[in-house]
Scaffold this motif. Sequence first.
Motif, PDB file in Angstrom:
ATOM      1  N   SER A  48      41.197  28.819 -25.694  1.00 59.64           N
ATOM      2  CA  SER A  48      39.999  28.159 -25.834  1.00 59.64           C
ATOM      3  C   SER A  48      40.419  26.564 -26.339  1.00 59.64           C
ATOM      4  O   SER A  48      39.416  25.725 -26.036  1.00 59.64           O
ATOM      5  CB  SER A  48      39.113  28.739 -26.955  1.00 59.64           C
ATOM      6  OG  SER A  48      39.824  28.931 -28.097  1.00 59.64           O
ATOM      7  N   SER A  49      41.427  26.388 -26.959  1.00 62.62           N
ATOM      8  CA  SER A  49      41.826  25.097 -27.391  1.00 62.62           C
ATOM      9  C   SER A  49      42.216  24.058 -26.173  1.00 62.62           C
ATOM     10  O   SER A  49      41.912  22.913 -26.317  1.00 62.62           O
ATOM     11  CB  SER A  49      42.990  25.035 -28.269  1.00 62.62           C
ATOM     12  OG  SER A  49      44.192  25.742 -27.442  1.00 62.62           O
ATOM     13  N   LEU A  50      42.273  24.741 -24.916  1.00 63.53           N
ATOM     14  CA  LEU A  50      42.384  23.944 -23.793  1.00 63.53           C
ATOM     15  C   LEU A  50      41.207  23.297 -23.314  1.00 63.53           C
ATOM     16  O   LEU A  50      41.348  22.215 -22.554  1.00 63.53           O
ATOM     17  CB  LEU A  50      42.978  24.654 -22.621  1.00 63.53           C
ATOM     18  CG  LEU A  50      44.436  25.492 -22.925  1.00 63.53           C
ATOM     19  CD1 LEU A  50      44.734  26.130 -21.652  1.00 63.53           C
ATOM     20  CD2 LEU A  50      45.448  24.785 -23.423  1.00 63.53           C
ATOM     21  N   GLU A  51      40.199  23.747 -23.511  1.00 64.53           N
ATOM     22  CA  GLU A  51      38.749  23.215 -23.204  1.00 64.53           C
ATOM     23  C   GLU A  51      38.651  22.896 -21.585  1.00 64.53           C
ATOM     24  O   GLU A  51      37.979  22.056 -21.166  1.00 64.53           O
ATOM     25  CB  GLU A  51      38.363  21.882 -23.826  1.00 64.53           C
ATOM     26  CG  GLU A  51      38.508  22.302 -25.241  1.00 64.53           C
ATOM     27  CD  GLU A  51      37.905  20.901 -26.123  1.00 64.53           C
ATOM     28  OE1 GLU A  51      37.661  20.019 -25.405  1.00 64.53           O
ATOM     29  OE2 GLU A  51      37.828  20.976 -27.395  1.00 64.53           O
ATOM     30  N   TRP A  52      39.296  23.757 -20.935  1.00 64.29           N
ATOM     31  CA  TRP A  52      39.098  23.729 -19.380  1.00 64.29           C
ATOM     32  C   TRP A  52      37.905  24.057 -18.744  1.00 64.29           C
ATOM     33  O   TRP A  52      37.263  25.200 -19.220  1.00 64.29           O
ATOM     34  CB  TRP A  52      40.562  24.340 -18.507  1.00 64.29           C
ATOM     35  CG  TRP A  52      41.955  23.960 -18.688  1.00 64.29           C
ATOM     36  CD1 TRP A  52      42.162  22.869 -19.780  1.00 64.29           C
ATOM     37  CD2 TRP A  52      43.084  24.618 -18.494  1.00 64.29           C
ATOM     38  NE1 TRP A  52      43.635  22.647 -19.750  1.00 64.29           N
ATOM     39  CE2 TRP A  52      44.153  23.725 -19.036  1.00 64.29           C
ATOM     40  CE3 TRP A  52      43.345  25.670 -17.692  1.00 64.29           C
ATOM     41  CZ2 TRP A  52      45.458  24.152 -18.848  1.00 64.29           C
ATOM     42  CZ3 TRP A  52      44.559  25.848 -17.468  1.00 64.29           C
ATOM     43  CH2 TRP A  52      45.678  25.029 -17.991  1.00 64.29           C
ATOM     44  N   GLY A  53      37.651  23.233 -17.888  1.00 59.51           N
ATOM     45  CA  GLY A  53      36.197  23.499 -17.195  1.00 59.51           C
ATOM     46  C   GLY A  53      35.261  22.747 -17.967  1.00 59.51           C
ATOM     47  O   GLY A  53      34.039  22.392 -17.539  1.00 59.51           O
ATOM     48  N   LYS A  54      35.790  21.945 -19.199  1.00 63.66           N
ATOM     49  CA  LYS A  54      34.580  21.103 -19.898  1.00 63.66           C
ATOM     50  C   LYS A  54      34.659  19.663 -19.456  1.00 63.66           C
ATOM     51  O   LYS A  54      35.539  19.241 -18.471  1.00 63.66           O
ATOM     52  CB  LYS A  54      34.923  21.500 -21.291  1.00 63.66           C
ATOM     53  CG  LYS A  54      34.276  22.733 -21.642  1.00 63.66           C
ATOM     54  CD  LYS A  54      34.318  23.008 -23.259  1.00 63.66           C
ATOM     55  CE  LYS A  54      33.967  24.569 -23.690  1.00 63.66           C
ATOM     56  NZ  LYS A  54      34.136  24.613 -25.169  1.00 63.66           N
ATOM     57  N   THR A  55      34.077  19.121 -20.138  1.00 65.48           N
ATOM     58  CA  THR A  55      34.130  17.372 -19.904  1.00 65.48           C
ATOM     59  C   THR A  55      35.340  16.803 -19.956  1.00 65.48           C
ATOM     60  O   THR A  55      35.533  15.863 -19.095  1.00 65.48           O
ATOM     61  CB  THR A  55      33.125  16.612 -20.822  1.00 65.48           C
ATOM     62  OG1 THR A  55      31.868  17.077 -20.760  1.00 65.48           O
ATOM     63  CG2 THR A  55      33.043  15.310 -20.419  1.00 65.48           C
ATOM     64  N   GLU A  72      52.298  24.005 -24.583  1.00 64.51           N
ATOM     65  CA  GLU A  72      51.685  23.362 -26.002  1.00 64.51           C
ATOM     66  C   GLU A  72      50.612  22.280 -25.025  1.00 64.51           C
ATOM     67  O   GLU A  72      50.698  21.982 -24.370  1.00 64.51           O
ATOM     68  CB  GLU A  72      52.393  22.691 -26.775  1.00 64.51           C
ATOM     69  CG  GLU A  72      53.240  21.839 -26.322  1.00 64.51           C
ATOM     70  CD  GLU A  72      54.515  21.335 -27.434  1.00 64.51           C
ATOM     71  OE1 GLU A  72      53.949  20.839 -28.463  1.00 64.51           O
ATOM     72  OE2 GLU A  72      55.406  21.177 -26.955  1.00 64.51           O
ATOM     73  N   VAL A  73      49.560  22.449 -25.939  1.00 66.17           N
ATOM     74  CA  VAL A  73      48.523  21.332 -25.760  1.00 66.17           C
ATOM     75  C   VAL A  73      48.778  19.943 -26.156  1.00 66.17           C
ATOM     76  O   VAL A  73      49.745  19.875 -27.019  1.00 66.17           O
ATOM     77  CB  VAL A  73      47.201  21.696 -26.828  1.00 66.17           C
ATOM     78  CG1 VAL A  73      46.047  20.405 -26.322  1.00 66.17           C
ATOM     79  CG2 VAL A  73      46.748  23.310 -26.476  1.00 66.17           C
ATOM     80  N   GLY A  74      48.658  19.173 -24.994  1.00 67.84           N
ATOM     81  CA  GLY A  74      49.153  17.827 -25.295  1.00 67.84           C
ATOM     82  C   GLY A  74      49.959  17.169 -24.258  1.00 67.84           C
ATOM     83  O   GLY A  74      50.607  18.126 -23.532  1.00 67.84           O
ATOM     84  N   THR A  75      50.477  16.068 -24.313  1.00 73.17           N
ATOM     85  CA  THR A  75      51.252  15.368 -23.397  1.00 73.17           C
ATOM     86  C   THR A  75      52.561  15.042 -23.909  1.00 73.17           C
ATOM     87  O   THR A  75      53.562  14.496 -23.162  1.00 73.17           O
ATOM     88  CB  THR A  75      50.577  14.034 -22.873  1.00 73.17           C
ATOM     89  OG1 THR A  75      50.690  13.199 -24.091  1.00 73.17           O
ATOM     90  CG2 THR A  75      49.356  14.382 -21.949  1.00 73.17           C
ATOM     91  N   VAL A  76      52.843  15.644 -24.851  1.00 72.91           N
ATOM     92  CA  VAL A  76      54.179  15.251 -25.513  1.00 72.91           C
ATOM     93  C   VAL A  76      54.963  16.556 -26.022  1.00 72.91           C
ATOM     94  O   VAL A  76      54.381  17.495 -26.361  1.00 72.91           O
ATOM     95  CB  VAL A  76      54.195  14.556 -26.881  1.00 72.91           C
ATOM     96  CG1 VAL A  76      55.228  14.474 -27.621  1.00 72.91           C
ATOM     97  CG2 VAL A  76      53.279  13.355 -26.974  1.00 72.91           C
ATOM     98  N   GLU A  77      56.206  16.563 -25.336  1.00 73.61           N
ATOM     99  CA  GLU A  77      57.090  17.771 -25.598  1.00 73.61           C
ATOM    100  C   GLU A  77      57.460  17.786 -27.096  1.00 73.61           C
ATOM    101  O   GLU A  77      58.422  16.857 -27.430  1.00 73.61           O
ATOM    102  CB  GLU A  77      58.248  17.514 -24.641  1.00 73.61           C
ATOM    103  CG  GLU A  77      59.312  18.786 -25.137  1.00 73.61           C
ATOM    104  CD  GLU A  77      60.821  18.323 -24.446  1.00 73.61           C
ATOM    105  OE1 GLU A  77      61.709  18.549 -24.825  1.00 73.61           O
ATOM    106  OE2 GLU A  77      60.643  18.012 -23.275  1.00 73.61           O
ATOM    107  N   THR A  78      57.256  18.678 -27.965  1.00 73.27           N
ATOM    108  CA  THR A  78      57.693  18.668 -29.300  1.00 73.27           C
ATOM    109  C   THR A  78      58.671  19.635 -29.474  1.00 73.27           C
ATOM    110  O   THR A  78      59.001  20.566 -28.403  1.00 73.27           O
ATOM    111  CB  THR A  78      56.474  19.115 -30.260  1.00 73.27           C
ATOM    112  OG1 THR A  78      56.200  20.359 -30.111  1.00 73.27           O
ATOM    113  CG2 THR A  78      55.211  18.050 -29.791  1.00 73.27           C
TER     114      THR A  78
END
Length: 386
Positions: A133-140, A256-262
């Motif tokens: 759900s945290s990905l918010e795929w299909g939303k704005t 993981e969510v985001g554009t940074v490799e942690t």
Amino acid sequence: MALNTVSSDRLSTNVKNTNFTSAEKQDLTDDILPLAGQLGNRNLIINGTMEVSQRGTSAVITSDGSNEGYNTVDRWQTIFAGSAGGALSTEQSTDAPDGFFKSVLLKCTTASTSLSGSEHVLFSQKIEGQDLSSLEWGKTSPKSVTFSWYMKATNPKTLAAHLTTPVGSGRYYLKKFTPTTSWARYSFTIPGDSVATTTSNAEGLSLRFGLSIGSSMQQAADSTAWSSSAAHGVSGQGNFLDSTSNELYITGVQLEVGTVETKFEHRSFENELARCQRYYQVLASTAEDLIGMGYAHSNNAYVGRPLLVEMRAIPSLDDKTSGSTRFRVNGNANSNTGNNASINTSISNNRILSIDFTGFSGLNNGSGVYVRKQGSSALFGVSAEL
């Protein structure tokens, strides 16, 4: 003695007033005061360290589909499809990079030097939709994800990694990479998908390594956007099954969510095991292990068994025992063997099971019984895998 609290303002001021360079001050402040992004439970992958292996530590998967699926390290599935030739083995290995104890070792055990158009061999993990759900795929504003892993290879081949969702005819995003002979970390970022995936307890997303991919299952180049190409590989990648000298080690898989490799998020073994047990649990492993207790009727034993953790769904039996003496009942002076077990799905759920055992003799109706696994060390488990 009470501990004194230090406000973030004071800490930031103290950092600024010390004799550090600007870069050192920023590093120290970031380390002590992480103020953005998801700070815990970042990794959407379960058993990315390959430490949990309830089913066993090695298995051989062949071109006829024998033992295809979940066979060694938990949550990781080997897919051998399209009548692909050859064979490979999966093993839990102690060869791992710094910061890790285990990896999975994939080895070509029987070579297949030519692939037909639809043949493909994948190493994959399916992720439950409820965890997405945290990905918010299909939303704005669907969120990007970053996929990273540690890998090394003997006789390295260019391979492909990809994400896929099951919506419609399937949505795909693929990228080629070439591992080296030493442990290294690899990563790439995938944009959020404008098409929603499920947020139920069904499969919402799969992460896959394409090992051997036939030409009709390859797309022309790395993805730049999500598509319905139904591809498992990228043109120009190698064939992992072309030589029995090919070996591939994988660990530290993170999504993981985001554009940074942690930095890889380690969890305790207890936590990781419980996450795995949502999808697979061993009820009995060695000879004479107690499976459960219940009552007898018409020479059958009806046993209730609570599950260790709540499973994804009502599970099915994963019974590796065999022969005519697979189970033993002891109760009311009876000690004999049975040869069949089944889950009573009408009264079982994903927290407690009712298991029916048959093939006994001499049981008194209504008497109390307890059922043990008989003989071999083969596993008696339950599966609710995706």
